[in-house]
Every structure is written in C-alpha cells, then in structure tokens.
Design a protein around this motif. Sequence first.
Motif, PDB file in Angstrom:
ATOM      1  N   MET A   1       1.683  20.095 -15.851  1.00  0.00           N
ATOM      2  CA  MET A   1       1.064  18.922 -16.477  1.00  0.00           C
ATOM      3  C   MET A   1       2.124  17.927 -16.932  1.00  0.00           C
ATOM      4  O   MET A   1       1.911  16.725 -16.924  1.00  0.00           O
ATOM      5  CB  MET A   1       0.212  19.346 -17.656  1.00  0.00           C
ATOM      6  N   LYS A   2       3.282  18.411 -17.282  1.00  0.00           N
ATOM      7  CA  LYS A   2       4.340  17.518 -17.721  1.00  0.00           C
ATOM      8  C   LYS A   2       4.699  16.512 -16.638  1.00  0.00           C
ATOM      9  O   LYS A   2       4.978  15.347 -16.893  1.00  0.00           O
ATOM     10  CB  LYS A   2       5.554  18.341 -18.109  1.00  0.00           C
ATOM     11  N   LYS A   3       4.661  16.981 -15.372  1.00  0.00           N
ATOM     12  CA  LYS A   3       5.035  16.107 -14.265  1.00  0.00           C
ATOM     13  C   LYS A   3       4.114  14.899 -14.188  1.00  0.00           C
ATOM     14  O   LYS A   3       4.564  13.768 -14.047  1.00  0.00           O
ATOM     15  CB  LYS A   3       4.983  16.897 -12.959  1.00  0.00           C
ATOM     16  N   ILE A   4       2.819  15.098 -14.297  1.00  0.00           N
ATOM     17  CA  ILE A   4       1.892  13.969 -14.194  1.00  0.00           C
ATOM     18  C   ILE A   4       1.998  13.081 -15.423  1.00  0.00           C
ATOM     19  O   ILE A   4       1.880  11.866 -15.333  1.00  0.00           O
ATOM     20  CB  ILE A   4       0.447  14.457 -13.990  1.00  0.00           C
ATOM     21  N   GLN A   5       2.261  13.689 -16.575  1.00  0.00           N
ATOM     22  CA  GLN A   5       2.431  12.867 -17.770  1.00  0.00           C
ATOM     23  C   GLN A   5       3.591  11.897 -17.576  1.00  0.00           C
ATOM     24  O   GLN A   5       3.506  10.713 -17.903  1.00  0.00           O
ATOM     25  CB  GLN A   5       2.703  13.761 -18.980  1.00  0.00           C
ATOM     26  N   ASN A   6       4.688  12.395 -17.051  1.00  0.00           N
ATOM     27  CA  ASN A   6       5.853  11.537 -16.863  1.00  0.00           C
ATOM     28  C   ASN A   6       5.594  10.450 -15.843  1.00  0.00           C
ATOM     29  O   ASN A   6       6.034   9.304 -16.014  1.00  0.00           O
ATOM     30  CB  ASN A   6       7.047  12.392 -16.422  1.00  0.00           C
ATOM     31  N   ARG A  57     -11.777   6.865 -13.671  1.00  0.00           N
ATOM     32  CA  ARG A  57     -12.004   8.305 -13.731  1.00  0.00           C
ATOM     33  C   ARG A  57     -13.483   8.659 -13.855  1.00  0.00           C
ATOM     34  O   ARG A  57     -13.878   9.771 -13.495  1.00  0.00           O
ATOM     35  CB  ARG A  57     -11.234   8.922 -14.918  1.00  0.00           C
ATOM     36  N   HIS A  58     -14.288   7.744 -14.321  1.00  0.00           N
ATOM     37  CA  HIS A  58     -15.713   8.047 -14.443  1.00  0.00           C
ATOM     38  C   HIS A  58     -16.324   8.385 -13.090  1.00  0.00           C
ATOM     39  O   HIS A  58     -17.238   9.210 -13.003  1.00  0.00           O
ATOM     40  CB  HIS A  58     -16.459   6.864 -15.068  1.00  0.00           C
ATOM     41  N   ILE A  59     -15.827   7.748 -12.038  1.00  0.00           N
ATOM     42  CA  ILE A  59     -16.341   8.077 -10.707  1.00  0.00           C
ATOM     43  C   ILE A  59     -15.354   8.932  -9.919  1.00  0.00           C
ATOM     44  O   ILE A  59     -15.645   9.327  -8.780  1.00  0.00           O
ATOM     45  CB  ILE A  59     -16.682   6.817  -9.891  1.00  0.00           C
ATOM     46  N   GLY A  60     -14.203   9.223 -10.510  1.00  0.00           N
ATOM     47  CA  GLY A  60     -13.227  10.067  -9.833  1.00  0.00           C
ATOM     48  C   GLY A  60     -12.243   9.318  -8.978  1.00  0.00           C
ATOM     49  O   GLY A  60     -11.585   9.915  -8.124  1.00  0.00           O
ATOM     50  N   ALA A  61     -12.126   8.009  -9.179  1.00  0.00           N
ATOM     51  CA  ALA A  61     -11.170   7.223  -8.399  1.00  0.00           C
ATOM     52  C   ALA A  61      -9.811   7.247  -9.077  1.00  0.00           C
ATOM     53  O   ALA A  61      -9.696   7.437 -10.287  1.00  0.00           O
ATOM     54  CB  ALA A  61     -11.652   5.784  -8.256  1.00  0.00           C
ATOM     55  N   SER A  62      -8.769   7.037  -8.292  1.00  0.00           N
ATOM     56  CA  SER A  62      -7.424   6.942  -8.841  1.00  0.00           C
ATOM     57  C   SER A  62      -7.124   5.492  -9.176  1.00  0.00           C
ATOM     58  O   SER A  62      -7.668   4.584  -8.548  1.00  0.00           O
ATOM     59  CB  SER A  62      -6.395   7.471  -7.839  1.00  0.00           C
ATOM     60  N   PRO A  63      -6.300   5.235 -10.184  1.00  0.00           N
ATOM     61  CA  PRO A  63      -5.966   3.862 -10.551  1.00  0.00           C
ATOM     62  C   PRO A  63      -5.445   3.063  -9.365  1.00  0.00           C
ATOM     63  O   PRO A  63      -4.627   3.543  -8.579  1.00  0.00           O
ATOM     64  CB  PRO A  63      -4.881   4.052 -11.620  1.00  0.00           C
ATOM     65  N   GLY A  64      -5.987   1.842  -9.211  1.00  0.00           N
ATOM     66  CA  GLY A  64      -5.547   0.960  -8.146  1.00  0.00           C
ATOM     67  C   GLY A  64      -6.158   1.269  -6.802  1.00  0.00           C
ATOM     68  O   GLY A  64      -5.741   0.723  -5.786  1.00  0.00           O
ATOM     69  N   SER A  65      -7.178   2.140  -6.782  1.00  0.00           N
ATOM     70  CA  SER A  65      -7.734   2.564  -5.503  1.00  0.00           C
ATOM     71  C   SER A  65      -8.759   1.566  -4.993  1.00  0.00           C
ATOM     72  O   SER A  65      -9.388   0.843  -5.732  1.00  0.00           O
ATOM     73  CB  SER A  65      -8.397   3.937  -5.648  1.00  0.00           C
ATOM     74  N   GLN A 109      -5.005  16.182 -12.716  1.00  0.00           N
ATOM     75  CA  GLN A 109      -3.820  15.377 -12.994  1.00  0.00           C
ATOM     76  C   GLN A 109      -4.178  13.936 -13.346  1.00  0.00           C
ATOM     77  O   GLN A 109      -3.570  13.335 -14.233  1.00  0.00           O
ATOM     78  CB  GLN A 109      -2.874  15.421 -11.788  1.00  0.00           C
ATOM     79  N   ARG A 110      -5.174  13.383 -12.674  1.00  0.00           N
ATOM     80  CA  ARG A 110      -5.553  12.004 -12.971  1.00  0.00           C
ATOM     81  C   ARG A 110      -6.269  11.902 -14.307  1.00  0.00           C
ATOM     82  O   ARG A 110      -6.069  10.938 -15.058  1.00  0.00           O
ATOM     83  CB  ARG A 110      -6.422  11.461 -11.837  1.00  0.00           C
ATOM     84  N   ASP A 111      -7.110  12.886 -14.637  1.00  0.00           N
ATOM     85  CA  ASP A 111      -7.752  12.886 -15.953  1.00  0.00           C
ATOM     86  C   ASP A 111      -6.698  12.982 -17.054  1.00  0.00           C
ATOM     87  O   ASP A 111      -6.717  12.230 -18.031  1.00  0.00           O
ATOM     88  CB  ASP A 111      -8.741  14.041 -16.074  1.00  0.00           C
ATOM     89  N   TYR A 112      -5.759  13.922 -16.901  1.00  0.00           N
ATOM     90  CA  TYR A 112      -4.730  14.093 -17.926  1.00  0.00           C
ATOM     91  C   TYR A 112      -3.765  12.910 -17.973  1.00  0.00           C
ATOM     92  O   TYR A 112      -3.242  12.563 -19.036  1.00  0.00           O
ATOM     93  CB  TYR A 112      -3.977  15.412 -17.726  1.00  0.00           C
TER      94      TYR A 112
END
Length: 503
Positions: A1-6, A57-65, A109-112
Amino acid sequence: MKKIQNSILIATLALASCLAGCNKDYLNVNSDPNRTTDDNITPDLIFTQAATNVAMRHIGASPGSEGSTIDLQFAQDWVGYMSNTGDFALPQIESSYNIDFAFGDNAWQRDYGTLFDLYQAKTKALANGNKVLAGAAMILSAKLFQDVVDTYGDVPYSQAFQTNVYKHPVYDKAQDIYNDLQLSLDSAIIYMDEDAPASFATVDVVNHGDQTKWQKFANTLKLRLLIRQSEVPGFNPATEIAKIEAKGGVLGAGESVSVNPGFSNAQYKQSPFYGNYGFTTTGNKAATGYAPNNYILNILGSTNDPRIERFFTTVGGFYVGCDYGLITGNPFGAQASYFGEGIAKSGDQDQWLIPSFESMFFEAEAIARGWMPGDARTAFEAAITESFVWLGVEDAETAAADYIANTDIANWDNAGETAEDQAKFIALQKYIAITCIDAREAWADQRRLHFLPEGFITFNPSRLADELPLRLLYPQSEYTTNAESVQAVGTINQFTTKIFWEP
C-alpha cells in the motif's frame, strides 16, 4: 500500500507545482517557484483533486480516464445491470466468480490512493485552522472507506497513511472502522458549523459551499452505515438516529450530492460515467463491449416501467440486452441496446455520489424498521417518484403515480407486514432506481437481504457457485508489501469469509 500512496502523492505534488508556478513571488531569488513545498501544496489544491477522484472511484474509473477499463465493472455485471456483448472474449475469472488475489488489486490501490489524498487534505486543512475544508474531506473519506470495508472487510485504517510511523499498517476490524466512521462524521458535522473561508465555495466542487448540505450528506452516510448493519444480531441504531434527526436529517428531494470540477466534452475532461459508458469526444461508444443485462431489462419491461427509456436505448424499436456469462449467443454491441440519456447525458454532466432518491430509500427503510418516525409507505412512494424526476421521465410525478398504482412490486399493499419483508420490498425498488448508478450499493443490499428474484447469477457453466461472492480477496500487492499485516487476518475465501454485517 505504501507504493500507491507514494505514487498518488507524486501526482498531487506535480499538480500543485504547476499551479504554484504562477505565484507573484516568482521574482524572489531565494525561492524557486517551481519547487514543491508545504507552502504551495495547499489543502485547497489537494481537496479539489481528491473530491474529483472520489467521483471517479464511485464508478471505478481511474483519475484522468476516458473510456478505460473500469475496475468495479464486476459489480455492474454481478448484480444484473450490465453484461458483456459478443464483441470480445468473456472475462472468465469475473464471470465464473473464480476471483484471485489480483482481481481487486486496481480497485484497492485506486481507492487507497484517493483516501490518501483526502487524508492529506484533512491534515493540512486542520493545521491551517480550516475546519470546514477538513470536515468536507472527512465526509468524503467516510463514504469511500465504507465502500472499501464493504468490499474487503478488515482493512488498514487507524495506521493508514502515516508512513513515517507505520511502514506496515495493521488491519483494523471492519466493525471497529464502522464505529469510528460514525465518530468521524460527527466531528465533520461539527466542523461544518464553523465559518468557512471565502475560498471554500470555489474549492468545494461537491456542494459549492453549502455547509448545511454537507451536514445532510454526512447524516445520509451515517444512516447508510446503520442500514448496512440491519441484520447484525442485537444491533441498536437509536443513539445514531437521534444524532441524525437532531442535525437536520438526511438528503431529500432535489438534494443530490455530486461532483463537477468543470467537466467538459474534451479528452480526459469528461464526466466519469459519461466518459466510460457514454460516448467519446469523437462520438463513438465509450463502452463498446458492454450493454444492458437482460436481467434488469426483463424487470423493467415486464412492469412497463417508463424509466427503461431513460436507462437504456432501443435497437430497431426494441430493448436488446445480453446474458451475463453466456459464452456464445450474445449480440454484438452494434446490435444491442446502450446506456440512455437519463444516466449518460453529456460530457459535462455532474457525477453523482449520492442521488437524492437513494438517500430517500435509506430513510424509507429506516422508517419501515421503526428506526425513524414517519409513514413508510409515504416515504417509499416519495423515493420512487424522486427517481422518476431525477432521471428526467416525461411528466414524472404522474408517471410515477401510475407505475406505483399498477405495479405489484411497487404497490405498498404488497409490501408485507413485517419490517424485514418491507425492507426487502423497498430494497427491490431501490435496486431498480439505482440501475447502473450505484452497483456497489446493490451488491451490498443483495448480500445483506438476499432480496433479488432469481436470474441474476452468471450463465457461465464454469461458475464456482450459484450465489454471488460475499467479498473480494485482498490484493496481491498487499501480500507483497504488507505481508505480515494481511496474513494476520487469516485465510480468506470469497464465498465463506463474511464481512461482519453479512447474515
């Protein structure tokens, strides 16, 4: 989880750096205007990005998608809203329920990542004395954390994001997280009574500075937490219900909560649902491999529900869907119905978080269970009517009244005598109303109440069970980077390891 946080932090810093470059102090030779610092990475900047990412995230998309793979697509498919067309190979892992440790990795990872941004916005806002902005971040965080808990069960919470202290955050009990989210929402509601800085109305891409609406949003989330625990033996919501009623109640008619930082019909700027289930900027279908599931089409069609034309389009005058998990025989996308203007309106549409009618269905169930005062029938019918209005059905109130009077599954006379029967009756109408709008909620309701008529289970002959999974497995990334903590939870199975509120 640290990796996605960074990685999320790096993205946040990059955005802040670009915006900070316009600072009038650029002539100060002792200060590099392009260097990211705590001074120019403001909570305002982080909050606006984080709120927008919550919408994604409400629909499960990644930022900028735009038109990308949706990591929550499984929920749309599992509950009978959407299905694969015949254009592409069947997703065997998803449609057989034979999910593995990699299945939920992107969603986790995207939620966190978004929760980390919200944590940073809250922490920096409190450090600056901006309790109102901190409260808004806490409310959005509570929504997303509940979604995460409802998907995985026990998860990192109390030690999450404090990477300088906890390199390997422990997994908190799901029940403990639920309890703490109630307390966090209480604090956020109190913060919303403070005077907001002048910038808040601009920074607030959710409720545009309406602090009372933020409080109602928080109350609605508090009620959602309570509703989810309806089947827990001995559960008593009285104390929390009293708090909700004392602070203005929940969202009502015309009070949808949504996000819009300036969506437009431009590449990577479209509203999340439209950009992924509507049309691309060049006018092509964004979701070429998906169509309505025949399960929901049959429910809507058999009851002559006028909302069907707002949810979906026709092909040659007919609604043509697909059977989820069917290996052969599904029509190609060009021969199947698509997503209609009630939910896929335009590239600049608001992205809903809690539609008004969804909150009203929460309240109707709470009344039916005797948790809140009021008449359950009146609340139930008002929620259905609001769904018609929200979707833009022609002459909505009259159409809703006709539907209620002439449809067995909507006529309260058929709701039953017990609170449990009435809760299931309400849940079915909520399920219909949130078609393609909140699939995570529909999945949670089915696991909680088992109310859906038969027919939504995958047609894949390789399916592991004739029931939906109770949860996702923890992602492989956690077993790689946070092994001791995740292994301490014990052995996990998608069909037998229940989340605490599942009966």
